[in-house]
Design a protein around this motif. Structure first.
Motif, PDB file in Angstrom:
ATOM      1  N   LEU A 178       0.202  -1.214   0.033  1.00  0.00           N
ATOM      2  CA  LEU A 178       0.332  -0.024  -0.247  1.00  0.00           C
ATOM      3  C   LEU A 178       0.992   1.264  -0.091  1.00  0.00           C
ATOM      4  O   LEU A 178       0.847   2.149  -0.872  1.00  0.00           O
ATOM      5  CB  LEU A 178      -0.880  -0.469   1.689  1.00  0.00           C
ATOM      6  CG  LEU A 178      -1.705   1.294   1.236  1.00  0.00           C
ATOM      7  CD1 LEU A 178      -2.608   1.232   0.391  1.00  0.00           C
ATOM      8  CD2 LEU A 178      -2.940   1.029   2.401  1.00  0.00           C
ATOM      9  N   MET A 179       2.190   1.149   1.113  1.00  0.00           N
ATOM     10  CA  MET A 179       3.065   2.327   0.738  1.00  0.00           C
ATOM     11  C   MET A 179       3.396   2.399  -0.184  1.00  0.00           C
ATOM     12  O   MET A 179       3.875   3.426  -0.984  1.00  0.00           O
ATOM     13  CB  MET A 179       4.001   1.636   2.136  1.00  0.00           C
ATOM     14  CG  MET A 179       5.287   2.964   1.811  1.00  0.00           C
ATOM     15  SD  MET A 179       4.585   4.221   3.184  1.00  0.00           S
ATOM     16  CE  MET A 179       5.080   3.527   5.117  1.00  0.00           C
ATOM     17  N   GLU A 180       4.025   1.445  -0.816  1.00  0.00           N
ATOM     18  CA  GLU A 180       4.767   1.858  -2.753  1.00  0.00           C
ATOM     19  C   GLU A 180       3.426   1.281  -3.442  1.00  0.00           C
ATOM     20  O   GLU A 180       3.755   3.146  -4.363  1.00  0.00           O
ATOM     21  CB  GLU A 180       4.886   0.298  -2.619  1.00  0.00           C
ATOM     22  CG  GLU A 180       5.832  -0.254  -3.776  1.00  0.00           C
ATOM     23  CD  GLU A 180       6.017  -1.591  -4.457  1.00  0.00           C
ATOM     24  OE1 GLU A 180       5.556  -2.629  -3.319  1.00  0.00           O
ATOM     25  OE2 GLU A 180       6.548  -1.598  -5.146  1.00  0.00           O
ATOM     26  N   LYS A 181       2.153   1.355  -3.555  1.00  0.00           N
ATOM     27  CA  LYS A 181       1.170   2.555  -4.587  1.00  0.00           C
ATOM     28  C   LYS A 181       0.792   3.614  -4.094  1.00  0.00           C
ATOM     29  O   LYS A 181       0.630   4.593  -5.287  1.00  0.00           O
ATOM     30  CB  LYS A 181      -0.140   1.535  -3.874  1.00  0.00           C
ATOM     31  CG  LYS A 181      -1.164   1.188  -5.413  1.00  0.00           C
ATOM     32  CD  LYS A 181      -1.809  -0.638  -4.800  1.00  0.00           C
ATOM     33  CE  LYS A 181      -3.046   0.204  -3.971  1.00  0.00           C
ATOM     34  NZ  LYS A 181      -4.661  -0.770  -4.433  1.00  0.00           N
ATOM     35  N   GLU A 182       1.225   4.020  -2.665  1.00  0.00           N
ATOM     36  CA  GLU A 182       0.636   5.207  -2.123  1.00  0.00           C
ATOM     37  C   GLU A 182       2.084   6.462  -3.023  1.00  0.00           C
ATOM     38  O   GLU A 182       1.613   7.577  -3.827  1.00  0.00           O
ATOM     39  CB  GLU A 182      -0.026   5.602  -1.075  1.00  0.00           C
ATOM     40  CG  GLU A 182      -0.510   5.009  -0.451  1.00  0.00           C
ATOM     41  CD  GLU A 182      -1.339   6.123  -0.568  1.00  0.00           C
ATOM     42  OE1 GLU A 182      -2.070   7.158  -0.903  1.00  0.00           O
ATOM     43  OE2 GLU A 182      -2.722   5.499  -0.359  1.00  0.00           O
ATOM     44  N   LEU A 183       2.735   6.184  -2.910  1.00  0.00           N
ATOM     45  CA  LEU A 183       4.245   6.556  -3.246  1.00  0.00           C
ATOM     46  C   LEU A 183       4.195   6.721  -4.050  1.00  0.00           C
ATOM     47  O   LEU A 183       4.728   7.681  -5.369  1.00  0.00           O
ATOM     48  CB  LEU A 183       5.559   6.282  -2.800  1.00  0.00           C
ATOM     49  CG  LEU A 183       5.632   6.787  -0.915  1.00  0.00           C
ATOM     50  CD1 LEU A 183       6.492   5.993  -0.844  1.00  0.00           C
ATOM     51  CD2 LEU A 183       5.241   7.643  -0.403  1.00  0.00           C
ATOM     52  N   THR A 184       3.976   5.692  -5.316  1.00  0.00           N
ATOM     53  CA  THR A 184       3.699   5.450  -7.121  1.00  0.00           C
ATOM     54  C   THR A 184       3.101   6.221  -7.771  1.00  0.00           C
ATOM     55  O   THR A 184       3.043   7.167  -8.603  1.00  0.00           O
ATOM     56  CB  THR A 184       3.514   4.225  -6.880  1.00  0.00           C
ATOM     57  OG1 THR A 184       4.560   3.682  -6.641  1.00  0.00           O
ATOM     58  CG2 THR A 184       4.031   3.827  -8.764  1.00  0.00           C
TER      59      THR A 184
END
Ligand code: 3PG
Ligand code: MG
Length: 412
Positions: A178-184
């Protein structure tokens, strides 16, 4: 070089993972039932992936703050997690005592537990540096029991708190999905947006809005900034419009000589790129009444942008390729003043743009209008998103960048 690890970088089989998530949810007063469990649904992919890869997962989370009515245990959160996962996530009413340690040691591959609200620890919320937090008991007690730390708590990433920043010094660490998706998603809007790019800003924090507008117009992130809601009212005031006493009173505290001066300067330099409503809506005898800004002041508060401004803004949005919205256009709780927000959101989802919305009120409005599924990305964050768009570092992400444990991890 990669700034931090992701779940692709480690072999989780038979390894113990401390997983920090943000499942802080709106609760119902009295029953403390979860009113909206979106944040729980959004971390399921990370938990599932870890379990599928054979990890033993101890989940760390918070709910509310000590002293607040919604500061509560996490047993109900565990039930929701179990439901979405299709597998029991046992709630352990302890964080780092013997019970928690034994439970973590006793985990078997493919299984997860949820530990007690981490904000029960008095030092969790203390303002300390990353290094100081790394020395706190939570980190020193739990790190030896685990192989990895995964942080998927994007919505809390703006907090420099022990469970969010302390572990990467001690354990090989990674971002969750989720963190990865949000940052991307945020990077695609802020670093390399397709143009035309339009930012719609509402919200009450006038000073912050000024900083965001300055930033996105100066560095070319946005081609247009549309101002709505209280931000628009504040900027109208800075332009010399007399709104009327009730509306001016709502803005009190935000309208300082400094912010007014900064807004005037911004208009002088970038006014051609900033779009303000030219009509507004007020409530008279319980009815919505639209009126032109030129006809202000009025002795009742402004509750929405006007219908002509909404239509004009929708036209600006239609050819856009990137649209970001944070903050509603009006008092969405009242149906008749949801018009502006609804029109803007409709225009967003009908455009061909990459559309991103964030912030509790904005996302709540999208859900109420049945539009949430239609945006390219809906952020789970409020404060963390604000911090990001102001260009400030997110401590939880910064901590992951300092993780010097890769070599150690490779050996595992
Ligand atoms: C949030 O919901 O804003 C995050 O979970 C962080 O919580 P906080 O605002 O109480 O620090
Ligand atoms: Mg908050």
């Amino acid at each position: 070089m990669k700034e931090f690890n992701t779940l692709d970088d480690f072999n989780f089989e038979n390894k113990t993972v401390l997983l920090r998530v943000d499942i802080n949810c709106p609760l119902a007063r009295g029953t403390l039932e979860l009113e909206d469990d979106n944040r729980i649904r959004q971390i399921i992919p990370t938990v599932r992936e870890l379990l599928d890869k054979g990890a033993k997962v101890a989940i760390i989370a918070h709910q509310g703050r000590p002293g607040d009515w919604d500061f509560s245990p996490l047993d109900k959160h565990a039930e929701h997690l179990s439901k979405y996962l299709g597998k029991q996530v046992r709630y352990v009413d302890d964080i780092l005592g013997e019970t928690a340690s034994n439970e973590i040691r006793g985990l078997t591959p493919g299984n997860a537990i949820l530990l007690r609200n981490v904000r029960e620890l008095p030092y969790e919320l203390e303002k300390k540096s990353m290094d100081e937090h790394a020395k706190c008991e939570l980190v020193t007690a739990l790190s030896p029991l685990a192989d990895y730390y995964v942080n998927d708590a994007f919505a809390a990433a703006h907090r420099s708190q022990c469970s969010l920043v302390g572990f990467p010094k001690m354990l090989p660490s990674a971002v969750g999905r989720l963190m990865e998706k949000e940052l991307t998603a945020l990077q695609s809007v802020f670093d390399d947006p397709a143009h035309p790019s339009v930012f719609i800003l509402g919200g009450a924090k006038f000073g912050d809005s000024i900083k965001v507008i300055e930033r996105v117009l100066k560095n070319g992130t946005a081609d247009w900034v549309i101002l709505v809601g209280l931000s628009a009212n504040a900027f109208l005031t800075a332009r010399g419009v007399k709104l009327g006493e009730p509306s001016t009173k709502i803005l009190e505290g935000e309208l300082t000589p400094e912010t007014l001066e900064a807004a005037k300067k911004l208009f002088k330099e970038r006014g051609d790129r900033i779009l303000l409503p030219f009509d507004v809506a007020v409530e008279i005898n319980g009815q919505r009444r639209d009126m032109m800004v030129g006809d202000l002041p009025i002795d009742v508060p402004i509750f929405d942008i006007g219908k002509f401004s909404a239509a004009k803004f929708a036209k600006v949005l239609s050819p856009a390729r990137t649209i970001f919205m944070s903050g509603p256009a009006g008092l969405i709780e009242k149906e008749q003043f949801a018009l502006g927000t609804r029109e803007l959101m409709n225009a967003m989802v009908h455009s061909k743009a990459f559309t991103l919305i964030g912030g509790g009120h904005t996302v709540g409005a999208a859900e109420r209008f049945g539009l949430a599924e239609k945006f390219s990305y809906v952020s789970t964050a409020g404060g963390a998103l604000e911090t990001f768009i102001l260009g400030k570092p997110l401590p939880a992400v910064e901590a992951l960048k300092t993780c010097h444990c890769q070599e150690q991890a490779a050996k595992k």
